[in-house]
Scaffold this motif. Structure first.
Motif, PDB file in Angstrom:
ATOM      1  N   CYS A 166       0.830  -1.221   0.000  1.00  0.00           N
ATOM      2  CA  CYS A 166       0.000   0.000   0.000  1.00  0.00           C
ATOM      3  C   CYS A 166       0.860   1.265   0.000  1.00  0.00           C
ATOM      4  O   CYS A 166       1.827   1.364   0.759  1.00  0.00           O
ATOM      5  N   ILE A 167       0.488   2.222  -0.836  1.00  0.00           N
ATOM      6  CA  ILE A 167       1.205   3.506  -0.885  1.00  0.00           C
ATOM      7  C   ILE A 167       0.321   4.657  -0.378  1.00  0.00           C
ATOM      8  O   ILE A 167       0.620   5.827  -0.598  1.00  0.00           O
ATOM      9  N   CYS A 169      -2.566   5.945  -1.228  1.00  0.00           N
ATOM     10  CA  CYS A 169      -3.005   6.915  -2.236  1.00  0.00           C
ATOM     11  C   CYS A 169      -4.464   7.304  -2.054  1.00  0.00           C
ATOM     12  O   CYS A 169      -4.924   8.288  -2.638  1.00  0.00           O
ATOM     13  N   ALA A 170      -5.221   6.506  -1.305  1.00  0.00           N
ATOM     14  CA  ALA A 170      -6.657   6.747  -1.042  1.00  0.00           C
ATOM     15  C   ALA A 170      -7.560   6.427  -2.228  1.00  0.00           C
ATOM     16  O   ALA A 170      -8.753   6.725  -2.186  1.00  0.00           O
ATOM     17  N   CYS A 172      -8.637   3.595  -3.085  1.00  0.00           N
ATOM     18  CA  CYS A 172      -9.634   2.609  -2.639  1.00  0.00           C
ATOM     19  C   CYS A 172     -10.708   3.270  -1.789  1.00  0.00           C
ATOM     20  O   CYS A 172     -11.913   3.173  -2.096  1.00  0.00           O
ATOM     21  N   CYS A 232      -7.392  -0.055  -6.821  1.00  0.00           N
ATOM     22  CA  CYS A 232      -6.040  -0.042  -6.230  1.00  0.00           C
ATOM     23  C   CYS A 232      -4.954  -0.086  -7.320  1.00  0.00           C
ATOM     24  O   CYS A 232      -4.834  -1.063  -8.059  1.00  0.00           O
ATOM     25  N   PRO A 233      -4.120   0.942  -7.400  1.00  0.00           N
ATOM     26  CA  PRO A 233      -3.076   0.966  -8.443  1.00  0.00           C
ATOM     27  C   PRO A 233      -1.945  -0.012  -8.152  1.00  0.00           C
ATOM     28  O   PRO A 233      -1.110  -0.251  -9.015  1.00  0.00           O
TER      29      PRO A 233
HETATM   30 FE1  SF4 Z   1      -3.301   1.399  -0.564  1.00  0.00          FE
HETATM   31 FE2  SF4 Z   1      -5.837   1.732  -1.162  1.00  0.00          FE
HETATM   32 FE3  SF4 Z   1      -3.978   3.044  -2.558  1.00  0.00          FE
HETATM   33 FE4  SF4 Z   1      -4.266   0.381  -2.831  1.00  0.00          FE
HETATM   34  S1  SF4 Z   1      -5.768   1.964  -3.353  1.00  0.00           S
HETATM   35  S2  SF4 Z   1      -2.357   1.502  -2.590  1.00  0.00           S
HETATM   36  S3  SF4 Z   1      -4.826  -0.207  -0.759  1.00  0.00           S
HETATM   37  S4  SF4 Z   1      -4.483   3.308  -0.382  1.00  0.00           S
END
Ligand code: SF4
Ligand code: F3S
Ligand code: FES
Length: 254
Positions: A166-167, A169-170, A172, A232-233
């Motif tokens: 997980c990075i 990125c929000a 999800c 999710c990237p």
């Molecule tokens: Fe993490 Fe969600 Fe971004 Fe995937 S989409 S990298 S689970 S914050």
């Protein structure tokens, strides 16, 4: 008028030069100063075949409208700062090739949903990080300090490998309809990061984390919509991770 890569006449391209094409971006704009509703602005830029949405946003900012505001840092899918809605889908602008999002039509670019917009494509990430902090995203250990490194087998490491990617990125959480309703739900990103520690054999804080996520705004609000997994990237199986956390709660009798 927009054109595709395929439309670029090969004969007109000098040998060795990368073909270019025009692409239009329809960007949602919002400025807190004027206190008005958000509006749409259209910009047409000339891009190369390997350009990404982030490159097009840079061209707009540097050549057409310096007031366009968005976050980015690494430009290589690592920092997680440029999640946005591109043609209605959450993606990282730095990982999205223009040619892959139908450049024949204007490409819509909007801020991610469910978080307050501060300016243009920039949202207030504080509610997102508040949930992340709540699940205690760090190793919790009890007892004496170890005299050597904490040994973990390859199988034990594998158990939470997916959720280490997980990075933050929000993409999800801001694609989840439950989160959109009131923003109180912890959201998939916080649960993914709880999963990363709950299933780590070196960690002693699983019980605390499961109690936190057993809250009325916790894992049970997930309706298995799968938007998070699709968004999710990093390709993390987000919904599966949430299901494993639910399962851990049941088997530990919470
Ligand atoms: Fe993490 Fe969600 Fe971004 Fe995937 S989409 S990298 S689970 S914050
Ligand atoms: Fe939301 Fe993902 Fe669950 S989109 S409802 S957290 S499966
Ligand atoms: Fe860092 Fe896109 S700018 S992930």
């Amino acid at each position: 008028m927009t054109a595709t890569l395929e439309d670029a006449p090969a004969a007109e391209q000098p040998a060795g030069e990368i073909p270019t094409f025009d692409v239009t971006l329809r960007v949602r704009r919002y400025s807190p100063e004027n206190g008005e509703e958000s509006t749409w602005d259209e910009f047409t830029v000339t891009a190369h075949g390997t350009d990404r949405v982030l490159d097009a946003l840079h061209m707009i900012k540097w050549e057409k409208d310096g007031s366009l505001t968005f976050r980015r840092s690494c430009a290589h899918g690592v920092c997680g700062s440029d999640a946005m809605r591109i043609n209605g889908r959450n993606r990282l602008a730095c990982k999205t090739l223009l040619k892959d999002v139908n450049p024949d039509k204007p490409i819509t670019v909007e801020p991610i949903k469910g978080l307050p917009v501060l300016k243009d494509l920039v949202v207030d990430m504080e509610p997102f990080f508040a949930s992340y902090r709540e699940i205690m995203p760090f190793l919790i250990t009890h007892g004496n300090e170890p005299s050597r490194e904490r040994i973990q087998s390859a199988e034990q490491r594998e158990r939470f490998d997916d959720t280490t990617k997980c990075i933050l990125c929000a993409a999800c959480t801001s694609s989840c309809p439950v989160f959109w309703t009131d923003g109180q739900y912890f959201g998939p990103a916080a649960i993914v990061n709880a999963h990363r520690f709950i299933f780590d054999s070196r960690d002693d804080g699983a019980t605390q984390r499961l109690e936190i996520l057993n809250d009325k705004e916790g894992v049970w609000r997930c309706r298995t919509t799968f938007n998070c997994t699709e968004a999710c990237p990093r390709g993390i199986e987000v919904t599966k991770a949430i299901a494993e956390v639910k399962q851990a709660m049941i088997t530990r009798a919470f």
